[in-house]
Design a protein around this motif. Structure first.
Motif, PDB file in Angstrom:
ATOM      1  N   LEU A   1      14.792   4.398 -20.667  1.00 16.11           N
ATOM      2  CA  LEU A   1      14.473   3.633 -19.465  1.00 16.11           C
ATOM      3  C   LEU A   1      15.143   4.228 -18.228  1.00 16.11           C
ATOM      4  N   ALA A   2      16.389   4.681 -18.371  1.00 14.21           N
ATOM      5  CA  ALA A   2      17.096   5.280 -17.235  1.00 14.21           C
ATOM      6  C   ALA A   2      16.366   6.535 -16.761  1.00 14.21           C
ATOM      7  N   ARG A   3      15.920   7.346 -17.683  1.00 19.93           N
ATOM      8  CA  ARG A   3      15.197   8.560 -17.292  1.00 19.93           C
ATOM      9  C   ARG A   3      13.836   8.239 -16.707  1.00 19.93           C
ATOM     10  N   PHE A   4      13.186   7.216 -17.233  1.00 23.28           N
ATOM     11  CA  PHE A   4      11.904   6.796 -16.676  1.00 23.28           C
ATOM     12  C   PHE A   4      12.077   6.367 -15.228  1.00 23.28           C
ATOM     13  N   VAL A   5      13.055   5.502 -14.991  1.00 21.95           N
ATOM     14  CA  VAL A   5      13.287   4.979 -13.648  1.00 21.95           C
ATOM     15  C   VAL A   5      13.706   6.095 -12.693  1.00 21.95           C
ATOM     16  N   SER A   6      14.507   7.044 -13.183  1.00 20.47           N
ATOM     17  CA  SER A   6      14.968   8.125 -12.308  1.00 20.47           C
ATOM     18  C   SER A   6      13.823   9.035 -11.858  1.00 20.47           C
ATOM     19  N   GLN A   7      12.699   8.995 -12.567  1.00 19.36           N
ATOM     20  CA  GLN A   7      11.563   9.837 -12.215  1.00 19.36           C
ATOM     21  C   GLN A   7      10.503   9.100 -11.393  1.00 19.36           C
ATOM     22  N   LEU A   8      10.755   7.836 -11.064  1.00 22.84           N
ATOM     23  CA  LEU A   8       9.814   7.075 -10.254  1.00 22.84           C
ATOM     24  C   LEU A   8       9.848   7.546  -8.802  1.00 22.84           C
ATOM     25  N   THR A   9       8.706   7.440  -8.144  1.00 21.84           N
ATOM     26  CA  THR A   9       8.683   7.692  -6.707  1.00 21.84           C
ATOM     27  C   THR A   9       9.406   6.530  -6.016  1.00 21.84           C
ATOM     28  N   ASP A  10       9.770   6.718  -4.770  1.00 18.04           N
ATOM     29  CA  ASP A  10      10.430   5.643  -4.026  1.00 18.04           C
ATOM     30  C   ASP A  10       9.559   4.391  -3.983  1.00 18.04           C
ATOM     31  N   GLU A  11       8.242   4.599  -3.804  1.00 21.20           N
ATOM     32  CA  GLU A  11       7.314   3.467  -3.729  1.00 21.20           C
ATOM     33  C   GLU A  11       7.246   2.730  -5.065  1.00 21.20           C
ATOM     34  N   ASP A  12       7.180   3.487  -6.168  1.00 25.20           N
ATOM     35  CA  ASP A  12       7.110   2.847  -7.481  1.00 25.20           C
ATOM     36  C   ASP A  12       8.429   2.160  -7.834  1.00 25.20           C
ATOM     37  N   GLU A  13       9.540   2.759  -7.409  1.00 25.37           N
ATOM     38  CA  GLU A  13      10.835   2.128  -7.657  1.00 25.37           C
ATOM     39  C   GLU A  13      10.916   0.788  -6.925  1.00 25.37           C
ATOM     40  N   GLN A  14      10.445   0.748  -5.686  1.00 21.95           N
ATOM     41  CA  GLN A  14      10.467  -0.504  -4.930  1.00 21.95           C
ATOM     42  C   GLN A  14       9.538  -1.536  -5.570  1.00 21.95           C
ATOM     43  N   LEU A  15       8.379  -1.091  -6.017  1.00 22.53           N
ATOM     44  CA  LEU A  15       7.443  -1.989  -6.697  1.00 22.53           C
ATOM     45  C   LEU A  15       8.078  -2.569  -7.955  1.00 22.53           C
ATOM     46  N   LEU A  16       8.762  -1.732  -8.729  1.00 24.44           N
ATOM     47  CA  LEU A  16       9.437  -2.218  -9.932  1.00 24.44           C
ATOM     48  C   LEU A  16      10.528  -3.222  -9.580  1.00 24.44           C
ATOM     49  N   ARG A  17      11.294  -2.923  -8.540  1.00 25.56           N
ATOM     50  CA  ARG A  17      12.337  -3.871  -8.096  1.00 25.56           C
ATOM     51  C   ARG A  17      11.715  -5.217  -7.715  1.00 25.56           C
ATOM     52  N   ASP A  18      10.613  -5.157  -6.968  1.00 24.97           N
ATOM     53  CA  ASP A  18       9.934  -6.389  -6.555  1.00 24.97           C
ATOM     54  C   ASP A  18       9.429  -7.176  -7.764  1.00 24.97           C
ATOM     55  N   LEU A  19       8.864  -6.465  -8.727  1.00 26.81           N
ATOM     56  CA  LEU A  19       8.365  -7.133  -9.930  1.00 26.81           C
ATOM     57  C   LEU A  19       9.500  -7.774 -10.720  1.00 26.81           C
ATOM     58  N   LEU A  20      10.612  -7.084 -10.848  1.00 27.66           N
ATOM     59  CA  LEU A  20      11.763  -7.613 -11.574  1.00 27.66           C
ATOM     60  C   LEU A  20      12.392  -8.811 -10.848  1.00 27.66           C
ATOM     61  N   ASP A  21      12.284  -8.807  -9.530  1.00 29.44           N
ATOM     62  CA  ASP A  21      12.808  -9.921  -8.727  1.00 29.44           C
ATOM     63  C   ASP A  21      11.798 -11.072  -8.623  1.00 29.44           C
ATOM     64  N   GLY A  22      10.664 -10.928  -9.252  1.00 32.58           N
ATOM     65  CA  GLY A  22       9.665 -11.983  -9.220  1.00 32.58           C
ATOM     66  C   GLY A  22       8.830 -11.995  -7.966  1.00 32.58           C
ATOM     67  N   GLU A  23       8.784 -10.897  -7.268  1.00 36.06           N
ATOM     68  CA  GLU A  23       8.025 -10.812  -6.012  1.00 36.06           C
ATOM     69  C   GLU A  23       6.747 -10.016  -6.188  1.00 36.06           C
ATOM     70  N   SER A  24       6.076 -10.214  -7.309  1.00 34.89           N
ATOM     71  CA  SER A  24       4.845  -9.441  -7.553  1.00 34.89           C
ATOM     72  C   SER A  24       3.758  -9.842  -6.575  1.00 34.89           C
ATOM     73  N   SER A  25       2.928  -8.870  -6.262  1.00 35.24           N
ATOM     74  CA  SER A  25       1.850  -9.140  -5.296  1.00 35.24           C
ATOM     75  C   SER A  25       0.607  -9.632  -5.970  1.00 35.24           C
TER      76      SER A  25
END
Length: 148
Positions: A124-148
């Motif tokens: 998981l750490a390696r997966f996340v480290s390879q995310l684009t900035d946009e995908d990382e922010q999207l993942l953060r939003d999803l984990l925080d319950g802020e899905s669109s």
């Protein structure tokens, strides 16, 4: 029924002495193999596009590939065993429908790969480290319950 892209219909292949110069080459053990999962993906695309259960013959017609119906049936059976499609009786055979949409199937595959690893934290750490900035922010939003 419209054809679904994804598989080339063949074409001229390697020629042997005395063979005609045009037309598809006969299938042989030396024929180029398709990448793993290509047939499954193409068949699933046909099922998603149809939005109704399809028999192996209908799938064969939808993909427009030069595949034997038995090959299509085998792929559909494998997809059924994996839980990617469901089937209902249709005459003497079955009609198939996908169990999930494309994003759902991708998520299932990702979970399957993760379950195979003992060190999930590193994966998981390696997966996340390879995310684009946009995908990382999207993942953060999803984990925080802020899905669109």
């Amino acid at each position: 029924m419209s054809q679904v892209k994804g598989i080339s219909s063949g074409g001229p292949g390697p020629q042997t002495h005395g063979e005609p110069a045009s037309g598809p080459a006969p299938h042989s053990a030396t024929a180029e193999r398709r990448p793993a999962g290509e047939l499954e993906s193409t068949i699933l695309a046909a099922l998603w596009a149809a939005r109704t259960p399809l028999t192996p013959g209908q799938v064969q017609g939808a993909i427009g590939a030069e595949l034997a119906r038995t090959t299509v049936t085998t792929i559909l059976s494998r997809l059924y065993e994996k839980g990617a499609v469901d089937r209902t009786r249709a005459g003497r055979g079955f009609a198939y429908t996908p169990t999930e949409d494309e994003p759902g199937l991708t998520a299932r595959r990702m979970h399957s790969e993760l379950r195979k690893q003992e060190d999930r934290s590193t994966v998981l750490a390696r997966f996340v480290s390879q995310l684009t900035d946009e995908d990382e922010q999207l993942l953060r939003d999803l984990l925080d319950g802020e899905s669109s």
